[in-house]
Design an enzyme around this catalytic site. Structure first.
Site, PDB file in Angstrom:
ATOM      1  N   CYS A  81     -85.238 -50.388  40.320  1.00 51.13           N
ATOM      2  CA  CYS A  81     -86.088 -49.533  41.365  1.00 51.13           C
ATOM      3  C   CYS A  81     -85.279 -49.455  42.556  1.00 51.13           C
ATOM      4  O   CYS A  81     -84.442 -50.048  43.002  1.00 51.13           O
ATOM      5  CB  CYS A  81     -87.236 -50.312  41.555  1.00 51.13           C
TER       6      CYS A  81
ATOM      7  N   GLU B 212     -93.839 -45.904  37.964  1.00 52.76           N
ATOM      8  CA  GLU B 212     -94.161 -44.934  39.150  1.00 52.76           C
ATOM      9  C   GLU B 212     -95.745 -44.998  39.404  1.00 52.76           C
ATOM     10  O   GLU B 212     -95.849 -45.229  40.711  1.00 52.76           O
ATOM     11  CB  GLU B 212     -93.645 -43.474  39.033  1.00 52.76           C
TER      12      GLU B 212
HETATM   13 ZN    ZN Z   1     -89.599 -48.168  41.696  1.00 56.77          ZN
END
Ligand code: ZN
Lengths: 166, 173
Positions: free
Chosen positions: A96, A139
């Site tokens: 991420c 997401e």
């Molecule tokens: Zn992320």
């Protein structure tokens, strides 16, 4: 157009739920342009959610088309997205932009169906699978204040890469 | 910045080992970095990156009393390693078959020949005493393709050992 600064955990804004988008105007489309630029500026980034740049609105972009040999829908702009169907469960490695220098294994649905609105407020319905489905689930978690760290699976629990079927 | 040490402790498994050792390190002013701790065959093995503004002997002293009470052997080395030096694995290898001597040496030997860098290896023995099943999972980095690796390991699979390669492509978003 601008590349926006990406928030990094433990910034508490990453743990807050985002609000639905109500106005589909120029300001929204300008923001989406910046958000997409920010996603493409990150190394290897195939998705981004508005809360990652400090905007608490339910907007995500996913584009896995740069990865070879994948089923995908190109660049997806998803506003107020909702997953309506999940099927199967597979483990895969995730990283991420908001959690640098760490990747971990996460279970995600293999197949999903979702509805969302596009940048002009028109309704979209999609069925996604595999890597693209994983990116969308990652997401959408951001919109609910969840990071992949909340879903980590130990490497050791999975001596076999296995598929689970419901 | 305080130097890093590799602290290894091994001994009979019992509840509370991790809590006592990490508490002793914390109270002694040490910081923890990457660590791996697991139960292997009724023993508990801990490997910890520890930073402390001293030397290896002083780090050993931090845990000496608890380690002795818990029956753990202690080993400390000064290391040149640092945090944030990860190598991302791009290949995962699953190996399983009837337990037989040399399976690890043969598989890892073949992998080493093609430059496969092992970053993580876990193995276990399932089945039962009469029919043990050997299971191994490796993650590593390798410039070769799945097809090239399969060709390299093919002679080993002929002996009834199952080997499955899968690329690891992290999804970053
Ligand atoms: Zn992320």
């Amino acid at each position: 157009m601008a590349v926006l600064p990406v928030l990094v955990f433990p910034d508490e804004r990453l743990k807050q739920p985002a609000q639905p988008v109500g106005h589909f105007d120029h300001a929204l489309r300008d923001f989406i342009t910046d958000l997409e630029q920010t996603m493409r500026a990150g190394p290897g980034g195939v998705g981004i959610a508005a809360p990652q740049v400090g905007c608490q609105q339910r907007i995500v972009i996913v584009d896995v088309s740069s990865k070879p040999k994948l089923v995908h829908h190109g660049c997806l702009i998803l506003i107020n997205p909702e997953i309506t169907y999940r099927d199967g469960s597979v483990m895969g490695r995730e990283g991420c932009m908001s959690v640098p220098d760490f990747t971990g294994n996460v279970m995600r649905a293999q197949n999903i169906k979702l509805c969302a609105l596009d940048a002009r407020g028109a309704k979209l319905e999609l069925a996604c699978t595999g890597y693209e489905a994983r990116a969308i689930q990652h997401e959408l978690d951001h919109l609910d204040g969840l990071l992949f760290l909340d879903r980590l699976v130990s490497r050791r629990t999975d001596l076999f890469p296995r598929k689970k079927y419901q | 910045m305080a130097p890093w040490f590799m602290l290894a402790l091994v001994g009979r498994d019992q509840a509370g080992i991790v809590a006592r050792i990490t508490q002793a390190l914390y109270q002694g002013g040490a910081n923890l970095g990457e660590a791996s701790m697991l139960r292997l065959g009724g023993n508990f093995a801990m490997m910890l990156m520890v930073s402390h503004a001293s030397d290896a002997r002083a780090v050993e002293q931090l845990v000496a009393r608890d380690a002795q009470e818990l029956g753990l052997t202690v080993h400390v080395d000064a290391i040149t390693g640092q945090l944030h030096r990860h190598i991302q694995p791009n290949m995962s290898v699953s190996v399983y078959g009837a337990d037989r001597s040399g399976i690890v040496a043969r598989v890892t030997g073949a992998l080493a020949k093609v430059g496969f860098h092992i970053l993580n290896l876990e193995s276990d023995v399932g089945g039962n005493d009469q029919q043990p099943l050997y299971i191994m999972h490796i993650e590593g980095h390798c410039a070769s393709s799945v097809e090239q690796l399969q060709a390299t390991l093919e002679p080993i699979t002929r002996d009834g050992i199952q080997i499955h390669f899968e690329t690891i492509e992290p999804m970053v978003g």
